[in-house]
Design a protein around this motif. Structure first.
Motif, PDB file in Angstrom:
ATOM      1  N   ILE A  56       0.851  -1.194   0.000  1.00  0.00           N
ATOM      2  CA  ILE A  56       0.000   0.000   0.000  1.00  0.00           C
ATOM      3  C   ILE A  56       0.886   1.242   0.000  1.00  0.00           C
ATOM      4  N   GLY A  57       0.580   2.143  -0.929  1.00  0.00           N
ATOM      5  CA  GLY A  57       1.220   3.443  -0.960  1.00  0.00           C
ATOM      6  C   GLY A  57       0.301   4.476  -0.344  1.00  0.00           C
ATOM      7  N   VAL A  75       4.195   2.191   2.112  1.00  0.00           N
ATOM      8  CA  VAL A  75       5.161   3.130   1.541  1.00  0.00           C
ATOM      9  C   VAL A  75       4.693   4.554   1.800  1.00  0.00           C
ATOM     10  N   LEU A  76       5.618   5.376   2.327  1.00  0.00           N
ATOM     11  CA  LEU A  76       5.353   6.787   2.616  1.00  0.00           C
ATOM     12  C   LEU A  76       6.448   7.642   2.015  1.00  0.00           C
ATOM     13  N   GLU A  77       6.124   8.924   1.820  1.00  0.00           N
ATOM     14  CA  GLU A  77       7.152   9.892   1.458  1.00  0.00           C
ATOM     15  C   GLU A  77       7.859  10.377   2.723  1.00  0.00           C
ATOM     16  N   ASP A  78       9.176  10.566   2.622  1.00  0.00           N
ATOM     17  CA  ASP A  78       9.957  11.067   3.751  1.00  0.00           C
ATOM     18  C   ASP A  78       9.839  12.591   3.779  1.00  0.00           C
ATOM     19  N   PRO A 135       9.364  12.454  -7.779  1.00  0.00           N
ATOM     20  CA  PRO A 135       8.195  13.097  -8.416  1.00  0.00           C
ATOM     21  C   PRO A 135       6.985  12.172  -8.489  1.00  0.00           C
ATOM     22  N   SER A 136       6.494  11.750  -7.335  1.00  0.00           N
ATOM     23  CA  SER A 136       5.382  10.789  -7.315  1.00  0.00           C
ATOM     24  C   SER A 136       4.096  11.396  -7.835  1.00  0.00           C
ATOM     25  N   LYS A 153       6.924   1.934  -6.333  1.00  0.00           N
ATOM     26  CA  LYS A 153       8.322   2.158  -5.980  1.00  0.00           C
ATOM     27  C   LYS A 153       8.844   1.030  -5.085  1.00  0.00           C
ATOM     28  N   ALA A 154       8.014   0.587  -4.153  1.00  0.00           N
ATOM     29  CA  ALA A 154       8.415  -0.514  -3.269  1.00  0.00           C
ATOM     30  C   ALA A 154       8.467  -1.824  -4.023  1.00  0.00           C
TER      31      ALA A 154
END
Length: 382
Positions: A193-194, A285-288, A335-336, A379-380
């Motif tokens: 999961i994003g 998955v998360l953005e930092d 650039p998601s 991405k993961a």
């Protein structure tokens, strides 16, 4: 089985005598901290070695024989733990100073400050003989205190390390730090999961779920301004000013509780700890996100601070660990939002005001937050 340290916090139901006793403990803890801070500064100014928490406690015990005899009315753990907190505060401060010199620290250094009663009654921590029942907790020198919530605190199978009693907006709480055994979580086997965090929607997931943002501060901003004006207009030191301060504190506490409750519910639904292995996400998955940089935007700083991105990530990480899931972070420069989740085309002209992503390569049209969450999940997988 693994041994973990966990905290349990719940509200107390105190009578007037118990409330007075808690106020004495909190005042003693605050006094000991301020006294220790002053002694630390005196020793440093004289060129001597900084005192430790143990040496300060011995010195404070000697003063109890005379001018500080009123400290015998409270548990000895309250000032002792306060001096330990002061020692830890200085240790962290000097570590940050060293990192600052090496260029590895950005932001404030956090020199320990004087604890003023004007900023709140505060809290105190107790150790020793602590016992818990279904609707009560027994603390040293305070005796049995009733709980407003029944059956929440663990009564068996745990080792209680300490109890912290704190006050907020007229309400008293107790937080138990315990050691307890937990079985190793089975590895989650569900899909990746994003999660795209935002302001309009708190979290947009790659599987299509969207969790709204309650805007805890924004929805109460008008009321907060009104109460702040009422408090500022009252005469200093008057009873009416104290009443206005209590009203304002209750509203601030309500806003914080609303934000905290929302983050707890959303993170629990995402992790799905109680569901079967096949329904729990293998990877999240998360953005930092660098919130300190994001809040420099004057137009969005209040809304960004109102969401609580850091708290969301903190809760998600420890809950995912307990559920057997992994948490993976992607660089904030990825650039998601600008990348098409179908063909990979990048829209360099996409702005924050564009809520839909239009791909000029494959013609797909999708919500930008959903598109970003799908890209994070990919991405993961990649």
């Amino acid at each position: 089985m693994t041994l973990i340290v966990r905290g349990y916090k719940t509200e107390l139901k105190l009578n007037n005598a118990q409330r007075t006793a808690c106020l004495k403990h909190a005042g003693t803890s605050r006094y000991a901290y301020n006294w220790g801070l002053r002694r630390y500064q005196e020793e440093r100014a004289a060129g001597r070695k900084a005192p430790t928490a143990m040496s300060l406690h011995k010195e404070l015990n000697a003063l109890k024989q005379g001018e500080l005899s009123w400290m015998y009315e409270v548990s000895k753990a309250a000032p002792q733990e306060s001096l330990r907190d002061l020692e830890h505060a200085f240790k962290h401060f000097w570590k940050r100073c060293a990192k600052k010199q090496q260029g590895r620290w950005r932001g404030k250094l956090g020199y320990p400050r004087f604890k003023s009663k004007k900023r709140g009654i505060g809290s105190f921590r107790l150790t020793g003989a602590i016992h818990v029942g279904e609707d009560w907790v027994q603390l040293p020198r305070l005796g049995k205190l009733r709980l407003k919530e029944r059956g929440y605190l663990p009564t068996t199978g745990v080792h209680i390390l300490s109890a912290t009693v704190s006050e907020r907006a007229g309400r008293w709480y107790v937080s138990l730090q315990v050691e307890e055994e937990h079985a190793e979580a089975a590895i989650a086997l569900g899909e990746t999961i994003g999660i795209d965090l935002g302001i309009k929607a708190l979290a947009t997931l790659s599987d299509g779920r969207v969790f709204g943002n309650p805007k805890a501060l924004g929805s109460h901003l008008k009321q907060l301004r009104r109460l702040s004006r009422q408090h500022a207009r009252k005469q200093l030191g008057s009873k009416n000013r104290q009443k206005a301060a209590r009203k304002l504190a209750r509203l601030h506490a309500h806003i914080a509780n609303l934000r905290q409750d929302t983050v707890h519910q959303v993170t629990a639904l995402i992790v799905a700890k109680t569901k079967p292995d096949q329904q729990r996400p293998t990877c999240i998955v998360l953005e930092d996100l660098q919130v300190s940089s994001m809040v420099k935007n004057r137009n969005l700083s209040r809304a960004i601070a109102d969401v609580g991105f850091a708290e969301f990530r903190r809760q998600l990480e420890y809950k995912a660990q307990q559920a057997g899931s992994l948490v993976y972070t992607v660089s904030q420069w990825e650039p998601s939002s600008k990348t098409c989740s179908w063909c990979g085309w990048i829209d360099e002209d996409l702005t924050l005001s564009d809520r839909l992503f239009h791909c000029e390569a494959c013609g797909s049209v999708i919500d930008r937050d959903r598109n970003a969450s799908i890209n994070l999940a990919l991405k993961a997988a990649g």
